[in-house]
Design a protein around this motif. Structure first.
Motif, PDB file in Angstrom:
ATOM      1  N   LEU A   1     -33.229   5.159  -8.653  1.00 19.79           N
ATOM      2  CA  LEU A   1     -34.572   4.593  -8.224  1.00 19.79           C
ATOM      3  C   LEU A   1     -34.688   4.853  -6.642  1.00 19.79           C
ATOM      4  O   LEU A   1     -35.555   5.516  -6.166  1.00 19.79           O
ATOM      5  CB  LEU A   1     -34.710   3.314  -8.349  1.00 19.79           C
ATOM      6  N   PHE A   2     -33.416   4.907  -5.814  1.00 17.55           N
ATOM      7  CA  PHE A   2     -33.439   5.101  -4.372  1.00 17.55           C
ATOM      8  C   PHE A   2     -33.596   6.313  -4.075  1.00 17.55           C
ATOM      9  O   PHE A   2     -34.086   6.711  -2.947  1.00 17.55           O
ATOM     10  CB  PHE A   2     -32.350   4.158  -3.672  1.00 17.55           C
ATOM     11  N   PHE A   3     -32.977   6.978  -4.716  1.00 17.69           N
ATOM     12  CA  PHE A   3     -32.832   8.797  -4.426  1.00 17.69           C
ATOM     13  C   PHE A   3     -33.335   9.633  -5.417  1.00 17.69           C
ATOM     14  O   PHE A   3     -33.050  10.893  -5.097  1.00 17.69           O
ATOM     15  CB  PHE A   3     -31.179   9.067  -4.115  1.00 17.69           C
ATOM     16  N   GLY A   4     -34.031   8.999  -6.488  1.00 19.45           N
ATOM     17  CA  GLY A   4     -34.751  10.164  -7.345  1.00 19.45           C
ATOM     18  C   GLY A   4     -36.175   9.959  -7.391  1.00 19.45           C
ATOM     19  O   GLY A   4     -36.642  10.686  -8.258  1.00 19.45           O
ATOM     20  N   GLY A   5     -36.904   9.462  -6.230  1.00 20.10           N
ATOM     21  CA  GLY A   5     -38.064   9.679  -6.364  1.00 20.10           C
ATOM     22  C   GLY A   5     -39.061   8.550  -6.247  1.00 20.10           C
ATOM     23  O   GLY A   5     -40.067   8.088  -6.340  1.00 20.10           O
ATOM     24  N   THR A   6     -38.204   7.378  -7.319  1.00 15.77           N
ATOM     25  CA  THR A   6     -39.145   6.258  -7.908  1.00 15.77           C
ATOM     26  C   THR A   6     -39.494   5.358  -6.380  1.00 15.77           C
ATOM     27  O   THR A   6     -40.556   4.849  -6.279  1.00 15.77           O
ATOM     28  CB  THR A   6     -38.231   5.406  -8.618  1.00 15.77           C
ATOM     29  N   ILE A   7     -38.655   5.401  -5.496  1.00 14.95           N
ATOM     30  CA  ILE A   7     -38.681   4.570  -4.108  1.00 14.95           C
ATOM     31  C   ILE A   7     -38.706   5.546  -3.126  1.00 14.95           C
ATOM     32  O   ILE A   7     -37.667   6.121  -2.703  1.00 14.95           O
ATOM     33  CB  ILE A   7     -37.929   3.397  -4.121  1.00 14.95           C
ATOM     34  N   ALA A   8     -39.853   5.988  -2.470  1.00 12.58           N
ATOM     35  CA  ALA A   8     -39.701   6.618  -1.259  1.00 12.58           C
ATOM     36  C   ALA A   8     -39.325   6.064  -0.007  1.00 12.58           C
ATOM     37  O   ALA A   8     -39.708   4.601   0.015  1.00 12.58           O
ATOM     38  CB  ALA A   8     -41.165   7.322  -0.825  1.00 12.58           C
ATOM     39  N   ILE A   9     -38.525   6.520   0.938  1.00  8.44           N
ATOM     40  CA  ILE A   9     -37.933   5.723   2.146  1.00  8.44           C
ATOM     41  C   ILE A   9     -38.532   6.582   3.232  1.00  8.44           C
ATOM     42  O   ILE A   9     -38.383   7.745   3.576  1.00  8.44           O
ATOM     43  CB  ILE A   9     -36.420   5.723   2.028  1.00  8.44           C
ATOM     44  N   GLY A  10     -39.481   5.898   4.217  1.00  9.52           N
ATOM     45  CA  GLY A  10     -40.036   6.565   5.185  1.00  9.52           C
ATOM     46  C   GLY A  10     -39.006   6.650   6.408  1.00  9.52           C
ATOM     47  O   GLY A  10     -39.205   7.938   7.163  1.00  9.52           O
ATOM     48  N   GLU A  11     -38.240   5.745   6.875  1.00 12.68           N
ATOM     49  CA  GLU A  11     -37.315   5.822   7.784  1.00 12.68           C
ATOM     50  C   GLU A  11     -36.004   4.883   7.797  1.00 12.68           C
ATOM     51  O   GLU A  11     -35.977   4.061   6.661  1.00 12.68           O
ATOM     52  CB  GLU A  11     -38.069   5.253   9.038  1.00 12.68           C
ATOM     53  N   VAL A  12     -34.759   5.602   8.023  1.00  6.11           N
ATOM     54  CA  VAL A  12     -33.627   4.676   7.914  1.00  6.11           C
ATOM     55  C   VAL A  12     -33.015   4.593   9.384  1.00  6.11           C
ATOM     56  O   VAL A  12     -32.855   5.302  10.372  1.00  6.11           O
ATOM     57  CB  VAL A  12     -32.617   5.543   7.304  1.00  6.11           C
ATOM     58  N   TRP A  13     -32.558   3.232   9.660  1.00  4.89           N
ATOM     59  CA  TRP A  13     -31.884   2.915  10.740  1.00  4.89           C
ATOM     60  C   TRP A  13     -30.427   2.374  10.512  1.00  4.89           C
ATOM     61  O   TRP A  13     -30.015   1.587   9.376  1.00  4.89           O
ATOM     62  CB  TRP A  13     -32.499   1.527  11.497  1.00  4.89           C
ATOM     63  N   LEU A  14     -29.698   3.237  11.296  1.00  3.59           N
ATOM     64  CA  LEU A  14     -28.028   2.870  11.071  1.00  3.59           C
ATOM     65  C   LEU A  14     -27.463   2.458  12.413  1.00  3.59           C
ATOM     66  O   LEU A  14     -28.196   2.629  13.340  1.00  3.59           O
ATOM     67  CB  LEU A  14     -27.347   3.926  10.362  1.00  3.59           C
ATOM     68  N   ALA A  15     -26.518   1.779  12.391  1.00  6.71           N
ATOM     69  CA  ALA A  15     -25.665   1.630  13.623  1.00  6.71           C
ATOM     70  C   ALA A  15     -25.238   2.925  14.252  1.00  6.71           C
ATOM     71  O   ALA A  15     -24.845   3.839  13.459  1.00  6.71           O
ATOM     72  CB  ALA A  15     -24.490   0.602  13.481  1.00  6.71           C
ATOM     73  N   TRP A  16     -24.933   2.864  15.602  1.00  2.00           N
ATOM     74  CA  TRP A  16     -24.396   3.995  16.283  1.00  2.00           C
ATOM     75  C   TRP A  16     -22.935   4.608  15.662  1.00  2.00           C
ATOM     76  O   TRP A  16     -22.736   5.785  15.820  1.00  2.00           O
ATOM     77  CB  TRP A  16     -24.264   3.819  17.717  1.00  2.00           C
ATOM     78  N   THR A  17     -22.499   3.654  14.944  1.00  2.00           N
ATOM     79  CA  THR A  17     -21.001   4.050  14.587  1.00  2.00           C
ATOM     80  C   THR A  17     -21.131   4.947  13.327  1.00  2.00           C
ATOM     81  O   THR A  17     -20.031   5.466  12.812  1.00  2.00           O
ATOM     82  CB  THR A  17     -20.609   2.686  14.094  1.00  2.00           C
ATOM     83  N   GLU A  18     -22.381   5.272  12.926  1.00  2.00           N
ATOM     84  CA  GLU A  18     -22.593   5.974  11.838  1.00  2.00           C
ATOM     85  C   GLU A  18     -23.049   7.465  12.305  1.00  2.00           C
ATOM     86  O   GLU A  18     -23.295   8.387  11.171  1.00  2.00           O
ATOM     87  CB  GLU A  18     -23.661   5.461  10.768  1.00  2.00           C
ATOM     88  N   ASP A  19     -23.366   7.819  13.562  1.00  2.00           N
ATOM     89  CA  ASP A  19     -23.802   8.777  14.095  1.00  2.00           C
ATOM     90  C   ASP A  19     -22.887  10.161  13.913  1.00  2.00           C
ATOM     91  O   ASP A  19     -21.808   9.970  14.661  1.00  2.00           O
ATOM     92  CB  ASP A  19     -24.243   8.637  15.149  1.00  2.00           C
ATOM     93  N   PRO A  20     -23.118  11.162  13.415  1.00  2.00           N
ATOM     94  CA  PRO A  20     -22.100  12.348  13.214  1.00  2.00           C
ATOM     95  C   PRO A  20     -22.020  13.051  14.665  1.00  2.00           C
ATOM     96  O   PRO A  20     -20.952  13.835  14.443  1.00  2.00           O
ATOM     97  CB  PRO A  20     -22.662  13.100  12.009  1.00  2.00           C
TER      98      PRO A  20
END
Length: 518
Positions: free
Chosen positions: A97-116
């Protein structure tokens, strides 16, 4: 009130009886709905449940289906606060549902600790990944490991926070893999890595101002508990529980922690040699010592001939060599708390200048760091004290545990006369013997009740059925904004006129405009 209507939906486990809450959700999943006229914006903050929850997959799929129906198949913003299963596992359980097209995600916010692309973040993740790998080995140890007998005794159930969750394909996703999928969900330039001091607006048709309070970048990131002397240790030095655990898991790395009181040349009495030694009255000093140890700590024999002291059938009861395994619990707890402290903490601005505070599972150091800088917002310079004093809604940290709501620099400063708190918890599930956690902790719950004057919304019981709130005066405005009629969630109208909530998949009944005080 003029301006948009803002409603916060806290998800909980589906109820067998629509008239009585029987289950909560030991995990965070909050959907913010912002509406004005025909315009709508939707923000999802976390989506997870603790590993081991009965029918966790079914629960989280029901939640995801409700999210999809409520937001019309589009989330303007998804915020993942930190890498714990009870905040992220829903994305795996409902990956289609989240990654298969049922739910589109416009923007994602993560903590700086996840920045590659952040060197400090990469170093931190490498440390955490190594610690998680160690925990995985403890949970499923090699048969010859010292932990093979009772790994859960060592971990005290804390591995549930780091466990992987099955995705729809039958594959399993770690929390790190979930973060990777979230990175890929929106356009590449729509992923933001945020740290304390950032001020920005949420995406969507109706934006909200947002102030990022944490996580910090300094040593406070590793301050999990308050101390009287302030002399915390933030790493794992030789001789620490982490070093001891890793040494026990790697028998080829002899005494890396340096904890033995004997010099290497004096370490002659190994367990193998003690078990193998045969009785021999003429043995030398070392073998005589081995015989003595074997008789008293390994053999199912009396310690001396019956004529000299009696018959003790089992000497293994005298051994303490397994007791140290419990030290691994301290290692697991430290990793758990350090991960909590990486929580992305955001204060969302309401149109009248008040705030909604979503603190993730931030621990002491994260909270303290908020007070170390000013925040320039809306032409004003605010302190953390200003923001806390204007907090109208507080999402309680870490399900109401004893160490995730700071006192003097936290809840004591939340002096808004209409303060409401929402706590996602399942007290009965948390208290099961396998865990024994106090969620919510008694003192935390009492402080929240006093600070909110009884306006404490729990995921595991309806407000009208909660005996704890009886000592406080009922607020008609609060009750008119509270909608507990759904069996999968509870809604609270934070801003705007109280209105009926829209019916959504998985619910029984729609909201009502108001209720009389009990």
């Amino acid at each position: 009130m003029s301006g948009p209507g803002i409603t916060v939906r806290m998800y909980r486990g589906p109820q067998a009886d629509a008239g009585k809450v029987e289950r909560g959700l030991l995990g965070d999943c909050f959907l913010i709905r912002i509406e004005q006229g025909e315009a709508r914006s939707f923000i999802l903050i976390d989506c997870g449940v603790l590993t081991g929850t009965p029918d966790a997959r079914g629960v989280m799929r029901a939640v995801a289906q409700d999210i999809a129906a409520t937001c019309g198949g589009r989330l303007d913003l998804v915020i993942a606060t930190h890498q714990h299963a009870d905040h992220l596992s829903g994305f795996a359980h409902a990956a289609d549902l989240f990654f298969g097209g049922t739910i589109a995600i416009g923007e994602v916010w993560l903590a700086w600790t996840e920045d590659p692309d952040d060197d400090q973040a990469n170093e931190l993740r490498a440390r955490f990944d190594h610690a998680r790998a160690t925990l995985a080995r403890l949970a499923a140890p090699d048969p010859h490991s010292a932990f093979a007998g009772a790994p859960q005794t060592a971990l005290a159930g804390l591995d549930a926070f780091f466990a992987v969750a099955p995705a729809g394909s039958g594959a399993r996703m770690t929390t790190g893999a979930i973060i990777d999928r979230l990175r890929e969900a929106p356009a590449k330039d729509k992923v933001r890595y945020l740290g304390s001091g950032a001020v920005l607006q949420t995406p969507g048709a109706i934006p909200l101002g947002a102030i990022v309070l944490g996580p910090p970048r300094d040593r406070l990131l590793f301050k999990d508990l308050p101390t009287k002397r302030g002399d915390e240790t933030y790493a794992a030095p030789p001789g620490s529980t982490q070093a001891l655990v890793e040494e026990a898991l790697d028998s080829t790395d002899t005494d890396r922690s340096g904890h033995s009181p004997f010099a290497p040349g004096e370490r002659r009495l190994t367990e193998a040699s003690v078990r193998a030694v045969a009785d021999d009255a003429a043995a030398g000093a070392d073998d005589a010592a081995r015989q003595w140890l074997r008789r008293r700590y390994y053999d199912d024999l009396p310690p001396d001939p019956p004529s000299r002291g009696g018959d003790v059938p089992d000497q293994k009861r005298r051994r303490i060599d397994g007791d140290w395994l419990a030290a691994a619990g301290a290692f697991a707890l430290k990793l758990d708390s350090d991960t909590n402290n990486t929580s992305l903490v955001i204060a969302f601005a309401l149109p009248d200048g008040d705030f909604m505070l979503f603190a993730g599972d931030a621990q002491v150091g994260n909270w303290e760091s908020w007070h170390n800088q000013p925040y320039v917002f809306g032409g004003q310079t605010l302190s953390a004290t200003d923001i806390l004093a204007r907090t109208r809604l507080y999402k309680v940290g870490h399900h109401g545990s004893h160490n995730a709501t700071l006192k003097a620099k936290g809840l004591v400063l939340m002096t808004h006369p209409g303060l409401v708190a929402m706590v996602s918890t399942d007290e009965a599930f948390a208290r099961l013997p396998a865990r024994g956690w106090q969620m919510p902790a008694a003192r935390t719950k009492r402080a929240l009740l006093e600070a909110t004057q009884g306006r404490l919304i729990r995921g595991d019981r309806r407000w009208r059925d909660d005996d704890d709130v009886r000592a406080f005066p009922a607020s008609g405005d609060f009750l008119g904004r509270l909608d507990e009629s759904g069996d999968l969630f509870v809604d609270y109208r934070v801003y705007g006129d109280a209105v009926s909530s829209p019916k959504a998949t998985g619910t029984k009944g729609t909201g009502r405009k108001g209720r009389r005080a009990p």
